[in-house]
Design an enzyme around this catalytic site. Structure first.
Site, PDB file in Angstrom:
ATOM      1  N   MET A  13       3.044  -3.136  -6.184  1.00  0.00           N
ATOM      2  CA  MET A  13       1.917  -3.317  -5.269  1.00  0.00           C
ATOM      3  C   MET A  13       0.601  -3.505  -6.044  1.00  0.00           C
ATOM      4  O   MET A  13      -0.159  -4.428  -5.773  1.00  0.00           O
ATOM      5  CB  MET A  13       1.790  -2.116  -4.332  1.00  0.00           C
ATOM      6  CG  MET A  13       2.853  -2.015  -3.271  1.00  0.00           C
ATOM      7  SD  MET A  13       2.816  -3.384  -2.100  1.00  0.00           S
ATOM      8  CE  MET A  13       1.371  -2.996  -1.130  1.00  0.00           C
ATOM      9  N   GLY A  14       0.352  -2.602  -6.997  1.00  0.00           N
ATOM     10  CA  GLY A  14      -0.906  -2.643  -7.742  1.00  0.00           C
ATOM     11  C   GLY A  14      -1.050  -3.926  -8.555  1.00  0.00           C
ATOM     12  O   GLY A  14      -2.135  -4.519  -8.591  1.00  0.00           O
ATOM     13  N   ASN A 107       0.279   4.779   0.407  1.00  0.00           N
ATOM     14  CA  ASN A 107       0.576   5.279   1.752  1.00  0.00           C
ATOM     15  C   ASN A 107       0.400   6.783   1.767  1.00  0.00           C
ATOM     16  O   ASN A 107       1.294   7.508   1.361  1.00  0.00           O
ATOM     17  CB  ASN A 107       2.038   4.992   2.105  1.00  0.00           C
ATOM     18  CG  ASN A 107       2.210   3.621   2.695  1.00  0.00           C
ATOM     19  OD1 ASN A 107       1.287   3.074   3.291  1.00  0.00           O
ATOM     20  ND2 ASN A 107       3.387   3.065   2.530  1.00  0.00           N
ATOM     21  N   SER A 133      -1.019  -3.138   4.104  1.00  0.00           N
ATOM     22  CA  SER A 133       0.307  -3.517   4.595  1.00  0.00           C
ATOM     23  C   SER A 133       0.624  -4.955   4.232  1.00  0.00           C
ATOM     24  O   SER A 133      -0.256  -5.803   4.159  1.00  0.00           O
ATOM     25  CB  SER A 133       0.392  -3.370   6.115  1.00  0.00           C
ATOM     26  OG  SER A 133       1.653  -3.849   6.544  1.00  0.00           O
ATOM     27  N   LYS A 187      -2.694   3.045   9.505  1.00  0.00           N
ATOM     28  CA  LYS A 187      -1.617   2.466   8.686  1.00  0.00           C
ATOM     29  C   LYS A 187      -0.306   3.199   8.977  1.00  0.00           C
ATOM     30  O   LYS A 187       0.769   2.598   9.068  1.00  0.00           O
ATOM     31  CB  LYS A 187      -1.974   2.570   7.196  1.00  0.00           C
ATOM     32  CG  LYS A 187      -0.831   2.172   6.234  1.00  0.00           C
ATOM     33  CD  LYS A 187      -0.357   0.753   6.471  1.00  0.00           C
ATOM     34  CE  LYS A 187       0.591   0.146   5.475  1.00  0.00           C
ATOM     35  NZ  LYS A 187       1.644   0.851   4.860  1.00  0.00           N
ATOM     36  N   HIS A 190       0.885   1.994  12.259  1.00  0.00           N
ATOM     37  CA  HIS A 190       1.412   0.630  12.031  1.00  0.00           C
ATOM     38  C   HIS A 190       2.864   0.710  11.558  1.00  0.00           C
ATOM     39  O   HIS A 190       3.751   0.010  12.055  1.00  0.00           O
ATOM     40  CB  HIS A 190       0.540  -0.095  10.988  1.00  0.00           C
ATOM     41  CG  HIS A 190       1.206  -1.300  10.377  1.00  0.00           C
ATOM     42  ND1 HIS A 190       2.218  -1.207   9.444  1.00  0.00           N
ATOM     43  CD2 HIS A 190       1.038  -2.622  10.600  1.00  0.00           C
ATOM     44  CE1 HIS A 190       2.629  -2.413   9.108  1.00  0.00           C
ATOM     45  NE2 HIS A 190       1.928  -3.298   9.796  1.00  0.00           N
ATOM     46  N   ASN A 191       3.103   1.579  10.589  1.00  0.00           N
ATOM     47  CA  ASN A 191       4.471   1.699  10.065  1.00  0.00           C
ATOM     48  C   ASN A 191       5.418   2.249  11.122  1.00  0.00           C
ATOM     49  O   ASN A 191       6.580   1.858  11.184  1.00  0.00           O
ATOM     50  CB  ASN A 191       4.493   2.597   8.824  1.00  0.00           C
ATOM     51  CG  ASN A 191       3.962   1.886   7.596  1.00  0.00           C
ATOM     52  OD1 ASN A 191       3.157   0.969   7.702  1.00  0.00           O
ATOM     53  ND2 ASN A 191       4.401   2.296   6.423  1.00  0.00           N
ATOM     54  N   GLU A 194       6.305  -0.497  13.279  1.00  0.00           N
ATOM     55  CA  GLU A 194       7.252  -1.326  12.507  1.00  0.00           C
ATOM     56  C   GLU A 194       8.679  -0.758  12.642  1.00  0.00           C
ATOM     57  O   GLU A 194       9.641  -1.510  12.817  1.00  0.00           O
ATOM     58  CB  GLU A 194       6.779  -1.322  11.047  1.00  0.00           C
ATOM     59  CG  GLU A 194       7.644  -2.028  10.038  1.00  0.00           C
ATOM     60  CD  GLU A 194       7.093  -1.765   8.621  1.00  0.00           C
ATOM     61  OE1 GLU A 194       5.876  -1.920   8.383  1.00  0.00           O
ATOM     62  OE2 GLU A 194       7.894  -1.393   7.743  1.00  0.00           O
ATOM     63  N   TYR A 195       8.822   0.564  12.593  1.00  0.00           N
ATOM     64  CA  TYR A 195      10.136   1.194  12.772  1.00  0.00           C
ATOM     65  C   TYR A 195      10.704   0.832  14.152  1.00  0.00           C
ATOM     66  O   TYR A 195      11.871   0.476  14.289  1.00  0.00           O
ATOM     67  CB  TYR A 195      10.018   2.722  12.720  1.00  0.00           C
ATOM     68  CG  TYR A 195      10.120   3.378  11.360  1.00  0.00           C
ATOM     69  CD1 TYR A 195       9.300   2.988  10.309  1.00  0.00           C
ATOM     70  CD2 TYR A 195      11.012   4.433  11.141  1.00  0.00           C
ATOM     71  CE1 TYR A 195       9.368   3.633   9.082  1.00  0.00           C
ATOM     72  CE2 TYR A 195      11.089   5.075   9.908  1.00  0.00           C
ATOM     73  CZ  TYR A 195      10.259   4.679   8.897  1.00  0.00           C
ATOM     74  OH  TYR A 195      10.322   5.318   7.693  1.00  0.00           O
TER      75      TYR A 195
HETATM   76  P1  NDP Z   1       5.497   3.248  -6.754  1.00  0.00           P
HETATM   77  O1  NDP Z   1       5.305   3.953  -5.495  1.00  0.00           O
HETATM   78  O2  NDP Z   1       6.870   2.966  -7.252  1.00  0.00           O
HETATM   79  O3  NDP Z   1       4.689   4.014  -7.922  1.00  0.00           O
HETATM   80  C1  NDP Z   1       4.716   3.595  -9.264  1.00  0.00           C
HETATM   81  C2  NDP Z   1       3.327   3.621  -9.892  1.00  0.00           C
HETATM   82  O4  NDP Z   1       2.771   4.940  -9.817  1.00  0.00           O
HETATM   83  C3  NDP Z   1       3.367   3.260 -11.366  1.00  0.00           C
HETATM   84  O5  NDP Z   1       2.205   2.558 -11.692  1.00  0.00           O
HETATM   85  C4  NDP Z   1       3.400   4.640 -12.017  1.00  0.00           C
HETATM   86  O6  NDP Z   1       2.978   4.632 -13.351  1.00  0.00           O
HETATM   87  C5  NDP Z   1       2.429   5.366 -11.148  1.00  0.00           C
HETATM   88  N1  NDP Z   1       2.545   6.827 -11.217  1.00  0.00           N
HETATM   89  C6  NDP Z   1       3.501   7.601 -10.637  1.00  0.00           C
HETATM   90  N2  NDP Z   1       3.272   8.902 -10.915  1.00  0.00           N
HETATM   91  C7  NDP Z   1       2.147   8.948 -11.668  1.00  0.00           C
HETATM   92  C8  NDP Z   1       1.409  10.002 -12.285  1.00  0.00           C
HETATM   93  N3  NDP Z   1       1.778  11.296 -12.129  1.00  0.00           N
HETATM   94  N4  NDP Z   1       0.317   9.682 -13.011  1.00  0.00           N
HETATM   95  C9  NDP Z   1      -0.061   8.393 -13.145  1.00  0.00           C
HETATM   96  N5  NDP Z   1       0.594   7.341 -12.607  1.00  0.00           N
HETATM   97  C10 NDP Z   1       1.684   7.623 -11.883  1.00  0.00           C
HETATM   98  O7  NDP Z   1       4.683   1.834  -6.738  1.00  0.00           O
HETATM   99  P2  NDP Z   1       4.500   0.753  -5.581  1.00  0.00           P
HETATM  100  O8  NDP Z   1       3.722  -0.337  -6.244  1.00  0.00           O
HETATM  101  O9  NDP Z   1       5.772   0.430  -4.883  1.00  0.00           O
HETATM  102  O10 NDP Z   1       3.575   1.494  -4.499  1.00  0.00           O
HETATM  103  C11 NDP Z   1       2.305   1.988  -4.825  1.00  0.00           C
HETATM  104  C12 NDP Z   1       1.715   2.635  -3.576  1.00  0.00           C
HETATM  105  O11 NDP Z   1       1.612   1.677  -2.542  1.00  0.00           O
HETATM  106  C13 NDP Z   1       2.543   3.793  -3.009  1.00  0.00           C
HETATM  107  O12 NDP Z   1       1.681   4.783  -2.540  1.00  0.00           O
HETATM  108  C14 NDP Z   1       3.274   3.153  -1.845  1.00  0.00           C
HETATM  109  O13 NDP Z   1       3.576   4.103  -0.846  1.00  0.00           O
HETATM  110  C15 NDP Z   1       2.257   2.143  -1.361  1.00  0.00           C
HETATM  111  N6  NDP Z   1       2.797   0.990  -0.670  1.00  0.00           N
HETATM  112  C16 NDP Z   1       3.908   0.366  -1.106  1.00  0.00           C
HETATM  113  C17 NDP Z   1       4.425  -0.737  -0.442  1.00  0.00           C
HETATM  114  C18 NDP Z   1       5.629  -1.429  -0.959  1.00  0.00           C
HETATM  115  O14 NDP Z   1       6.093  -2.369  -0.279  1.00  0.00           O
HETATM  116  N7  NDP Z   1       6.168  -1.063  -2.113  1.00  0.00           N
HETATM  117  C19 NDP Z   1       3.771  -1.270   0.755  1.00  0.00           C
HETATM  118  C20 NDP Z   1       2.553  -0.603   1.100  1.00  0.00           C
HETATM  119  C21 NDP Z   1       2.111   0.489   0.421  1.00  0.00           C
HETATM  120  P3  NDP Z   1       4.032   4.329 -14.540  1.00  0.00           P
HETATM  121  O15 NDP Z   1       4.154   2.823 -14.583  1.00  0.00           O
HETATM  122  O16 NDP Z   1       3.410   4.886 -15.743  1.00  0.00           O
HETATM  123  O17 NDP Z   1       5.328   4.990 -14.171  1.00  0.00           O
END
Ligand code: NDP
Length: 480
Positions: A13-14, A107, A133, A187, A190-191, A194-195
């Site tokens: 996501m990021g 989320n 989303s 949000k 919304h989810n 979606e469910y």
């Molecule tokens: P994840 O939820 O899989 O999280 C992984 C990321 O979190 C990595 O960058 C990881 O770093 C970092 N991280 C985890 N623990 C720590 C910690 N203790 N300290 C620092 N960094 C940490 O990633 P997603 O991209 O899937 O989701 C990110 C967010 O977006 C979540 O909150 C999720 O709920 C939300 N979201 C996700 C959607 C999706 O479709 N996936 C949709 C909408 C929202 P490292 O690389 O070092 O492990």
């Protein structure tokens, strides 16, 4: 140009959100706990975003990351929800200066958002809970963005999020929903919607296949056809896509090789828990959440199959008419699910004084997000026409839709019950509709029982006041 905005957390996501922001011409500071992800982002996409007039400013330590951003800083945190988010916020706080803005784009549970906001306010920092989303594709090409927090924070963040969000008819699918946890709350709902939407679609598929006798490929065509009409939406379109897919390894329909145990990350459960607290009957979302839970109870299911057998009961249907009936039932149930979701948004808004504008919310859900659908335009129109609307279900367009589909809806629910095909979301939506429009509900009897066993009192239809009957004694009634 020094960035005034940064993003930490570069998983799926990021990373895509970072590409989207920098691709819109912004300088963006980027960081991830494991530096490999930061390097991969810059190496893989640095040139692309430069071509769009933006740039990444990478850092490998959190200290360097914060130092690379101009004050007042806006820092988006996009890491694992829950403990991950707390860990990152805790590490950031000592490095920040007053008036900096921390944005949690993951989320989060609205209660956590409120807790974090209070904690950061004590350090003169602004905290924004921001719902994003659209999954990874949405994050890259334009998500729907629901921003909470203060007006002050939105003044800094708004121009960026409105530029990167999906655009529908020139309107960005991003807005300041309201203060504190309003963004994460909507949000969450919304989810939940979606469910419900997915459960209704799944029930429609099951009925068409098990009772209608259609193959997955035929059902894919039915859904593709439905996507041309009032049901047009991302999820209906995607259903056609998934059902048409063939598993490469076995040559079977893909849907037949997938284990039938639905998983969940928890936002549906949060929505139902919050609805219980608010006293809002979101029966569609609750049934959808419980249906996923039931599917996961594989041991119980195995024993029940052995004890009761799996045969469906014989039901005769006219195939073409049944397909039409299921479409009508799906639309009517969907109207109920959305009406319930919007009820919850408004109840949450009232509870916390957020003043959420439901019509504006429908507007930003028209694009980018998973529940995006043509009919969100109708929802927006309903609230535009009557901002004090008590229930979406009774707005003219939806009331007509439900009336038109009602007979088909009843036939489908009855057929499902006769055949033995579970359709909990269809059935509970119909029960909700009938419950709302019933002249006298058996709640009167429940009040009588409560008064009998627990002296809980009742009110009368014919005069004001609260009453108790002396059930154990001479049965006289006394006003309390
Ligand atoms: P994840 O939820 O899989 O999280 C992984 C990321 O979190 C990595 O960058 C990881 O770093 C970092 N991280 C985890 N623990 C720590 C910690 N203790 N300290 C620092 N960094 C940490 O990633 P997603 O991209 O899937 O989701 C990110 C967010 O977006 C979540 O909150 C999720 O709920 C939300 N979201 C996700 C959607 C999706 O479709 N996936 C949709 C909408 C929202 P490292 O690389 O070092 O492990």
């Amino acid at each position: 140009n020094t960035p005034s905005i940064g993003l930490t957390g570069l998983a799926v996501m990021g990373r895509n959100l970072a590409r989207n922001i920098a691709g819109h011409g912004h300088a963006l500071a980027v960081h991830n706990r494991s530096p490999e992800r930061t390097r991969a982002l810059v190496e893989g996409f640095g040139d692309d975003v430069a071509a769009q007039g933006g740039r990444f400013v990478p850092s490998e330590s959190l200290e360097d990351f914060v130092a690379s951003i101009e004050r007042p800083r806006t820092i988006i945190v996009m890491v694992k929800a829950g403990e991950g988010t707390d860990a990152v916020i805790d590490a950031l706080v000592p490095l920040l200066d007053p008036d900096d803005i921390v944005v949690d784009a993951g989320n989060a549970h609205p209660d956590d958002t409120r807790r974090r906001q209070e904690a950061l306010a004590a350090h003169d920092l602004h905290f924004v809970g921001m719902g994003v989303s659209g999954g990874e594709e949405g994050a890259l090409h334009g998500p729907s963005i629901m921003v909470g927090g203060s007006e002050h924070a939105y003044a800094h963040l708004g121009p960026v999020v409105e530029s990167i969000a999906a655009q529908v008819d020139g309107v960005p699918c991003a807005m300041h929903v309201g203060p504190d946890a309003a963004g994460h709350f909507v949000k969450m709902v919304h989810n939940g919607i979606e469910y419900a939407d997915m459960q209704l679609i799944a029930e429609a598929y099951d009925l068409l296949r098990s009772v209608g006798g259609l193959s997955p490929a035929e059902i894919a065509e039915v859904f593709a056809g439905w996507n041309e009409g009032e049901l047009e939406s991302f999820l209906i379109e995607m259903t056609a896509d998934v059902l048409a897919h063939t598993d490469a390894a076995t040559g079977q329909p893909f849907v037949d090789v997938v284990l039938d145990a639905a998983e969940q990350k928890g936002t549906g459960r949060w929505t139902v828990q919050s609805a219980l607290d608010l006293g809002v009957p979101v029966t569609g979302i609750a049934e959808a959440t419980f249906a996923r839970a039931l599917s996961g109870h594989t041991e119980q299911r195995e024993v029940a199959r052995e004890v009761f057998g799996t045969d469906l009961r014989e039901v005769e249907v006219d195939r073409d008419r049944f397909v039409d009936d299921v479409r009508a039932a799906l639309f009517a149930s969907k109207v109920v699910a959305y009406a319930q979701g919007f009820d919850q948004v408004q109840a949450g808004s009232r509870e916390h004084d957020w003043d959420v504008d439901p019509g504006a919310l429908a507007t930003i859900w028209r694009g980018g997000c998973i529940i995006r659908a043509q009919f969100l335009d109708r929802i927006r129109e309903a609230y535009d026409a009557d901002p004090k609307l008590t229930s979406l279900l009774t707005a003219p367009y939806f009331a007509d839709a439900v009336r038109t589909g009602e007979a088909a809806w009843r036939r489908v629910v009855a057929t499902a019950a006769q055949a033995g095909v579970p359709a909990p979301a269809f059935a509970s939506s119909l029960a909700f509709f009938d419950g709302l429009r019933r002249d006298r509900l058996p709640a009167a009897l429940i009040q009588g029982l409560r008064d009998d066993f627990g002296a809980h009192t009742y009110r009368r239809v014919d005069r004001p006041g609260t009453f108790h009957t002396d059930w154990a004694g001479d049965r006289t009634e006394k006003e309390q």
